[in-house]
Design a protein around this motif. Sequence first.
Motif, mmCIF file in Angstrom:
data_model
loop_
_atom_site.group_PDB
_atom_site.id
_atom_site.type_symbol
_atom_site.label_atom_id
_atom_site.label_comp_id
_atom_site.label_asym_id
_atom_site.label_seq_id
_atom_site.Cartn_x
_atom_site.Cartn_y
_atom_site.Cartn_z
ATOM 1 N N LEU A 69 56.381 72.166 6.286
ATOM 2 C CA LEU A 69 57.514 72.730 7.027
ATOM 3 C C LEU A 69 57.098 74.034 7.698
ATOM 4 N N GLU A 70 57.559 74.251 8.932
ATOM 5 C CA GLU A 70 57.190 75.496 9.608
ATOM 6 C C GLU A 70 57.644 76.700 8.780
ATOM 7 N N GLU A 71 58.861 76.658 8.296
ATOM 8 C CA GLU A 71 59.397 77.797 7.545
ATOM 9 C C GLU A 71 59.048 77.726 6.058
ATOM 10 N N PRO A 88 61.699 72.791 12.876
ATOM 11 C CA PRO A 88 63.147 72.685 13.127
ATOM 12 C C PRO A 88 63.546 73.157 14.517
ATOM 13 N N ILE A 89 62.844 74.190 15.022
ATOM 14 C CA ILE A 89 63.056 74.606 16.421
ATOM 15 C C ILE A 89 61.673 74.853 17.027
ATOM 16 N N ASP A 90 61.174 73.875 17.767
ATOM 17 C CA ASP A 90 59.952 74.128 18.530
ATOM 18 C C ASP A 90 60.418 74.677 19.879
ATOM 19 N N GLY A 91 59.800 75.800 20.269
ATOM 20 C CA GLY A 91 60.297 76.501 21.467
ATOM 21 C C GLY A 91 61.248 77.610 21.041
ATOM 22 N N THR A 92 60.896 78.292 19.947
ATOM 23 C CA THR A 92 61.784 79.338 19.406
ATOM 24 C C THR A 92 62.043 80.442 20.436
ATOM 25 N N THR A 93 61.021 80.782 21.209
ATOM 26 C CA THR A 93 61.214 81.865 22.188
ATOM 27 C C THR A 93 62.241 81.452 23.239
ATOM 28 N N THR A 158 50.617 73.410 30.216
ATOM 29 C CA THR A 158 49.770 74.136 29.276
ATOM 30 C C THR A 158 50.620 75.066 28.427
ATOM 31 N N GLY A 159 49.975 75.713 27.462
ATOM 32 C CA GLY A 159 50.620 76.761 26.677
ATOM 33 C C GLY A 159 49.741 77.991 26.786
ATOM 34 N N ILE A 160 50.371 79.137 27.053
ATOM 35 C CA ILE A 160 49.613 80.376 27.244
ATOM 36 C C ILE A 160 49.592 81.132 25.922
ATOM 37 N N PRO A 161 48.392 81.522 25.434
ATOM 38 C CA PRO A 161 48.379 82.294 24.189
ATOM 39 C C PRO A 161 49.125 83.606 24.409
ATOM 40 N N PHE A 162 50.090 83.881 23.524
ATOM 41 C CA PHE A 162 50.887 85.086 23.760
ATOM 42 C C PHE A 162 50.438 86.215 22.841
ATOM 43 N N HIS A 163 51.167 87.315 22.908
ATOM 44 C CA HIS A 163 50.889 88.524 22.140
ATOM 45 C C HIS A 163 50.476 88.212 20.691
ATOM 46 N N GLY A 164 49.351 88.762 20.270
ATOM 47 C CA GLY A 164 48.924 88.582 18.881
ATOM 48 C C GLY A 164 48.084 87.337 18.642
ATOM 49 N N ARG A 165 47.940 86.481 19.643
ATOM 50 C CA ARG A 165 47.119 85.269 19.487
ATOM 51 C C ARG A 165 45.752 85.485 20.139
ATOM 52 N N PRO A 166 44.684 84.892 19.570
ATOM 53 C CA PRO A 166 43.379 85.015 20.214
ATOM 54 C C PRO A 166 43.264 84.049 21.406
ATOM 55 N N ARG A 186 52.333 73.830 34.813
ATOM 56 C CA ARG A 186 53.626 74.243 34.237
ATOM 57 C C ARG A 186 53.423 74.835 32.857
ATOM 58 N N ARG A 187 54.282 75.819 32.502
ATOM 59 C CA ARG A 187 54.268 76.375 31.147
ATOM 60 C C ARG A 187 55.729 76.493 30.716
ATOM 61 N N MET A 188 56.213 75.490 29.980
ATOM 62 C CA MET A 188 57.639 75.449 29.643
ATOM 63 C C MET A 188 57.946 76.024 28.263
ATOM 64 N N GLY A 189 56.924 76.143 27.366
ATOM 65 C CA GLY A 189 57.144 76.860 26.119
ATOM 66 C C GLY A 189 57.581 76.036 24.925
ATOM 67 N N THR A 190 57.416 74.725 24.975
ATOM 68 C CA THR A 190 57.737 73.886 23.808
ATOM 69 C C THR A 190 56.699 72.763 23.752
ATOM 70 N N ALA A 191 55.693 72.942 22.894
ATOM 71 C CA ALA A 191 54.549 72.021 22.905
ATOM 72 C C ALA A 191 54.954 70.583 22.595
ATOM 73 N N TRP A 207 47.332 70.746 28.031
ATOM 74 C CA TRP A 207 46.351 71.278 27.069
ATOM 75 C C TRP A 207 46.855 72.584 26.490
ATOM 76 N N GLU A 208 46.470 72.855 25.256
ATOM 77 C CA GLU A 208 46.791 74.135 24.618
ATOM 78 C C GLU A 208 45.841 74.363 23.450
ATOM 79 N N MET A 209 45.567 75.642 23.185
ATOM 80 C CA MET A 209 44.729 76.003 22.021
ATOM 81 C C MET A 209 45.611 76.624 20.944
ATOM 82 N N TRP A 214 52.916 71.291 12.992
ATOM 83 C CA TRP A 214 54.318 70.926 13.246
ATOM 84 C C TRP A 214 54.672 70.979 14.739
ATOM 85 N N ASP A 215 53.868 71.701 15.551
ATOM 86 C CA ASP A 215 54.138 71.714 17.000
ATOM 87 C C ASP A 215 53.734 70.390 17.639
ATOM 88 N N MET A 216 52.825 69.639 16.989
ATOM 89 C CA MET A 216 52.216 68.521 17.715
ATOM 90 C C MET A 216 52.167 67.191 16.979
HETATM 91 C C1 IPD Z 1 55.483 77.334 20.005
HETATM 92 C C2 IPD Z 1 55.755 76.409 21.180
HETATM 93 C C3 IPD Z 1 55.016 76.852 22.424
HETATM 94 C C4 IPD Z 1 53.539 77.012 22.189
HETATM 95 C C5 IPD Z 1 53.267 77.904 21.009
HETATM 96 C C6 IPD Z 1 54.005 77.424 19.760
HETATM 97 P P1 IPD Z 1 57.336 77.602 18.061
HETATM 98 O O1 IPD Z 1 56.091 76.851 18.820
HETATM 99 O O2 IPD Z 1 55.412 75.089 20.871
HETATM 100 O O3 IPD Z 1 55.152 75.922 23.483
HETATM 101 O O4 IPD Z 1 52.937 77.546 23.340
HETATM 102 O O5 IPD Z 1 51.870 77.889 20.793
HETATM 103 O O6 IPD Z 1 53.774 78.342 18.702
HETATM 104 O O7 IPD Z 1 56.783 78.893 17.544
HETATM 105 O O8 IPD Z 1 58.374 77.811 19.078
HETATM 106 O O9 IPD Z 1 57.748 76.664 16.992
#
Ligand code: IPD
Length: 263
Positions: A69-71, A88-93, A158-166, A186-191, A207-209, A214-216
């Motif tokens: 579980l994510e949480e 439970p919520i992919d795409g939390t942001t 794609t997914g862009i590595p955000f703050h705090g990610r390598p 496109r970068r929509m924010g929910t893998a 593609w995403e790193m 649980w995201d995939m």
């Molecule tokens: C995030 C989303 C997003 C991806 C991030 C994930 P979360 O999952 O799937 O698209 O770019 O790498 O962490 O944190 O919203 O469950």
Amino acid sequence: MALRTALWTVMTGAAQKAARALKRDFGEVEQLQVSQKGPSDFVSAADIKAEKVLREELTKARPRFGFLLEEGGEVASADGHHRWIIDPIDGTTNFLHGIPHFAISIGLEMDGEIIAGLVFNPIVDEMYYAEKGKGAFLNDKRLRVSARTRLTDSVIATGIPFHGRPGHKPFLKQLERVMDSVAGVRRMGTASLDLAYVAAGRYDGFWEMGLQPWDMAAGILLVKEAGGFITELDGGKNLLGSGNVLAANPKLHKQLLDLISAV
Ligand code: IPD
């Protein structure tokens, strides 16, 4: 054509139940945007609540299965074979910002192999579901990956590595190579939805790193069952282990792999 198995009933029932509360909470979150503190505590609570509903419903139906579980982390299975992999919520942001593009993601693994996957965006009522060997579906419609053969015609997500990610530097190099060759990125924010969109032929690739299992987990099976190819960025198969993923239709997968693996 529809797929109505016992597993489908269990998984869609759990997702629908969790989604009812999530939709109400999303309505609240939209109101909370204007408060200075923002809705983050509220969203964490919504996340935990949705995960609890999913866990309870799936445990009622399959009491011997374990969980990742994510949480809540890992819960060992009693049968030694099955585990649910749940976000439970992919795409939390997106959820936090009132952007209606997020999903419940449930994968079912048996002896290390994903055998069922569900990705549900309750806002647009799109339920993606796949079972191993039985195809992938969006609501009642059978899914196929796109048939495009040329990168110049393709839309790639794609997914862009955000703050705090390598991985910011290699990502920018990958992006430069891909954006130079395709019709759009496109970068929509929910893998999980990115993978579901590849399965549905909306995106030609993704593609995403650094993704989490649980995201995939569910999305991997959706892509495979819709006829797509999915590997690590170097062509490897340890997707859940590395979190690096490249999915595309069979014609474009190799072309994207050549672009991205050269970085
Ligand atoms: C995030 C989303 C997003 C991806 C991030 C994930 P979360 O999952 O799937 O698209 O770019 O790498 O962490 O944190 O919203 O469950």
